[in-house]
Design an enzyme around this catalytic site. Sequence first.
Site, PDB file in Angstrom:
ATOM      1  CG  HIS A 252       2.728   5.282   2.239  1.00  0.00           C
ATOM      2  ND1 HIS A 252       3.495   4.053   2.373  1.00  0.00           N
ATOM      3  CD2 HIS A 252       3.428   6.201   3.106  1.00  0.00           C
ATOM      4  CE1 HIS A 252       4.856   5.051   2.341  1.00  0.00           C
ATOM      5  NE2 HIS A 252       4.507   6.154   2.233  1.00  0.00           N
ATOM      6  CD  GLU A 307       3.853  13.996   3.252  1.00  0.00           C
ATOM      7  OE1 GLU A 307       3.988  15.397   4.261  1.00  0.00           O
ATOM      8  OE2 GLU A 307       4.964  13.623   2.750  1.00  0.00           O
TER       9      GLU A 307
HETATM   10  C1  LIG Z   1      -0.066   7.901  -0.605  1.00  0.00           C
HETATM   11  C2  LIG Z   1      -0.929   7.677  -2.321  1.00  0.00           C
HETATM   12  C3  LIG Z   1      -0.409   8.492  -3.678  1.00  0.00           C
HETATM   13  C4  LIG Z   1      -0.691   6.338  -2.623  1.00  0.00           C
HETATM   14  O1  LIG Z   1      -1.440   5.805  -3.466  1.00  0.00           O
HETATM   15  P1  LIG Z   1      -1.458   4.119  -4.474  1.00  0.00           P
HETATM   16  O2  LIG Z   1      -0.732   3.841  -3.744  1.00  0.00           O
HETATM   17  O3  LIG Z   1      -1.400   4.706  -5.548  1.00  0.00           O
HETATM   18  O4  LIG Z   1      -2.883   4.249  -4.085  1.00  0.00           O
HETATM   19  P2  LIG Z   1      -4.369   4.020  -4.661  1.00  0.00           P
HETATM   20  O5  LIG Z   1      -4.146   5.510  -4.973  1.00  0.00           O
HETATM   21  O6  LIG Z   1      -4.276   2.842  -5.671  1.00  0.00           O
HETATM   22  O7  LIG Z   1      -5.623   3.638  -3.448  1.00  0.00           O
HETATM   23  C5  LIG Z   1      -5.820   3.231  -3.465  1.00  0.00           C
HETATM   24  C6  LIG Z   1      -7.335   3.168  -2.839  1.00  0.00           C
HETATM   25  O8  LIG Z   1      -7.832   3.618  -2.057  1.00  0.00           O
HETATM   26  C7  LIG Z   1      -8.299   5.348  -2.053  1.00  0.00           C
HETATM   27  N1  LIG Z   1      -7.175   5.991  -1.310  1.00  0.00           N
HETATM   28  C8  LIG Z   1      -5.958   6.339  -1.835  1.00  0.00           C
HETATM   29  N2  LIG Z   1      -5.336   7.488  -0.567  1.00  0.00           N
HETATM   30  C9  LIG Z   1      -6.930   8.536  -0.105  1.00  0.00           C
HETATM   31  C10 LIG Z   1      -6.779   8.818   0.199  1.00  0.00           C
HETATM   32  N3  LIG Z   1      -5.758   9.598   0.843  1.00  0.00           N
HETATM   33  N4  LIG Z   1      -7.988   9.551   0.480  1.00  0.00           N
HETATM   34  C11 LIG Z   1      -9.402   9.037  -0.840  1.00  0.00           C
HETATM   35  N5  LIG Z   1      -9.383   7.788  -1.255  1.00  0.00           N
HETATM   36  C12 LIG Z   1      -7.910   7.360  -1.489  1.00  0.00           C
HETATM   37  C13 LIG Z   1      -8.250   5.689  -3.474  1.00  0.00           C
HETATM   38  O9  LIG Z   1      -8.901   6.251  -4.252  1.00  0.00           O
HETATM   39  C14 LIG Z   1      -8.741   4.581  -4.211  1.00  0.00           C
HETATM   40  O10 LIG Z   1      -9.357   3.924  -4.204  1.00  0.00           O
HETATM   41  P3  LIG Z   1      -9.913   2.855  -5.639  1.00  0.00           P
HETATM   42  O11 LIG Z   1      -9.761   1.325  -4.927  1.00  0.00           O
HETATM   43  O12 LIG Z   1     -11.989   2.284  -5.296  1.00  0.00           O
HETATM   44  O13 LIG Z   1      -9.804   3.148  -6.912  1.00  0.00           O
HETATM   45  C15 LIG Z   1      -2.244   7.277  -1.554  1.00  0.00           C
HETATM   46  O14 LIG Z   1      -2.756   7.300  -1.249  1.00  0.00           O
HETATM   47  C16 LIG Z   1      -2.523   8.849  -1.976  1.00  0.00           C
HETATM   48  O15 LIG Z   1      -2.707   9.878  -3.027  1.00  0.00           O
HETATM   49  N6  LIG Z   1      -2.403   9.890  -0.718  1.00  0.00           N
HETATM   50  C17 LIG Z   1      -3.396  11.275  -0.443  1.00  0.00           C
HETATM   51  C18 LIG Z   1      -1.951  11.863  -0.431  1.00  0.00           C
HETATM   52  C19 LIG Z   1      -1.028  11.764   0.487  1.00  0.00           C
HETATM   53  O16 LIG Z   1      -0.979  11.901   1.704  1.00  0.00           O
HETATM   54  N7  LIG Z   1       0.243  11.508  -0.415  1.00  0.00           N
HETATM   55  C20 LIG Z   1       1.673  11.425   1.184  1.00  0.00           C
HETATM   56  C21 LIG Z   1       2.268  10.610   1.143  1.00  0.00           C
HETATM   57  S1  LIG Z   1       3.890   9.759   2.801  1.00  0.00           S
END
Ligand SMILES: CC(C)(COP(=O)(O)OP(=O)(O)OC[C@H]1O[C@@H](n2cnc3c(N)ncnc32)[C@H](O)[C@@H]1OP(=O)(O)O)[C@@H](O)C(=O)NCCC(=O)NCCS
Length: 362
Positions: A252, A307
Site C-alpha cells: 500500500h 482487498e
Molecule cells: C498498492 C500498490 C499499487 C502501491 O504501489 P506503490 O506505492 O507505487 O509501490 P511500488 O509499486 O513502488 O512498490 C514498492 C516495491 O514493492 C514491490 N511491491 C509492492 N507491492 C507488491 C506486491 N503486492 N507484490 C509484490 N511486490 C510488491 C514493488 O515491486 C516495488 O519493488 P522494487 O522496490 O523492487 O521496485 C502496490 O503495492 C500494488 O500493486 N499492490 C498490489 C495491488 C493491490 O493489492 N492493490 C490494492 C491496494 S488497496
Amino acid sequence: MHAKGLEGIVVAETSISDVDGKKGELLYRGYDAGNLAQMQSFEEVAYLLLNGGLPNQSELEAFIFALKEKRTLPTEVQHLLRSLPKELMIMDVLRSCISSLNPKATWPPTKEEAIQLIALFPTIIASWIRHSAGKVPLEPDHSLNHVQNYLYMMSGNQPEAAHVSALTSYLILTMEHGMNASTFAARVVSSTESDLPSAICGALGTMKGPLHGGAPTGVLQLLSDVQSDTKSPEEIVREKLQRGEKLMGFGHRVYKTTDPRAIALRHVLKSTGGADQVLSNAVDIEQLITQLLAEYKPGRNLHVNVEYYAAAVMDAIAFKPDWFTPTFCVSRIVGWCTHVIEQSEDNRIFRPQQEYVGTRKN
Ligand SMILES: CC(C)(COP(=O)(O)OP(=O)(O)OC[C@H]1O[C@@H](n2cnc3c(N)ncnc32)[C@H](O)[C@@H]1OP(=O)(O)O)[C@@H](O)C(=O)NCCC(=O)NCCS
C-alpha cells in the site's frame, strides 16, 4: 526531480478522513472506521461523511427516505442499459449509465445529486447482472435498507442476516480512503468546474484498474493459484516473486503496517458463517506471503491490504469475482461525492508541472 506517482505530495486539505499509515489508523470525520463498521448502518456512515456529523433520528429518517426515493432507475436509463452490449464489464455499464443520468447537472455539485448517485449504484449493478443473465431486473424493495435491498436485487431472495451484516461492514470500511487514485481523479475533473457525473465517470475509470479497485478479483486468482496438487504454496509464491509478479492484496502506498480495514474484515469473515476453512486458509496464506515479501522485498514494508480480505468476504457471501469492483463502488461513491463537494467549496484548478527530458530538434 519529480515525485513519481505524486508520492508524498499533499494536494488538498480535507476534513473528511485521516489515513495514518504509520499507526495503521483510519478515521472518518474523526471517528474510527472500524468502530463505525461494527456499530452503525450504511446510511448513518454515508450521512456522517456527506454532512460532517452523525445524524439524529429525524435526520437519519429523512436521509433514508431520500435514498429510497431515488433508488428507481429512470426509464431512459433502463432503455440505455438494455441497449448495451452484453459482454460489457459492469464497471463500463456503470460509467455509461452515470453519463446519461443527469443531463442538467452543472457545477457546483450538490448533496441531492450525490444522494441520487449513492441510491442508484446498487440498482444499476443489480439490474445489469440480471439483464445480462437473461433475467428481468427487479424493482427496489422499499421495505429493505440500502444493503439489504442491494442483496435482494442481486439475488431475488430475501437476504441472510449474516450476509447483510458482513456486506454492511465491508461497505462502511471501504466508503472513504483519502486521496486514493480514483478520489484524486474525481477531484481533478471537478476542479475544472465540470459536473458531478463527469467527475464520477473519471473516478470509475480509475477504480477499474487492477492496482486499485480491480485488485480483489486478482486476490481470488492468487488464492486459487497457491492451492496446487503438485507444489506447496511456498514454492508457488516464491516462483511468482522470482518472476517479479505483484501479489494482489498486498502492499500500500500509505500503510506501512497492516491495513486496519484488513484486520476488521478478517473478523467479519469469521462472522459470515461456514467460512472457517476459508478463513484459516486465508490467514495461513497471508502469513506465508508476508514472510516471503519481507524476504524478497526487504525494507519495503509490504503487508496485507483491504482487498485481500474484501475478496474473501465477498466470496463467502457468494458474490462472483466480476461483482467485486462494482460493489466496491457502491460504497466508494460516498467518498467520491463528498470529496467533489469539498473540492468545490474551496476550488482551484489542478495544474501540476512536468519536467521536459526530451531534446530540442530545431
Ligand atoms: C498498492 C500498490 C499499487 C502501491 O504501489 P506503490 O506505492 O507505487 O509501490 P511500488 O509499486 O513502488 O512498490 C514498492 C516495491 O514493492 C514491490 N511491491 C509492492 N507491492 C507488491 C506486491 N503486492 N507484490 C509484490 N511486490 C510488491 C514493488 O515491486 C516495488 O519493488 P522494487 O522496490 O523492487 O521496485 C502496490 O503495492 C500494488 O500493486 N499492490 C498490489 C495491488 C493491490 O493489492 N492493490 C490494492 C491496494 S488497496
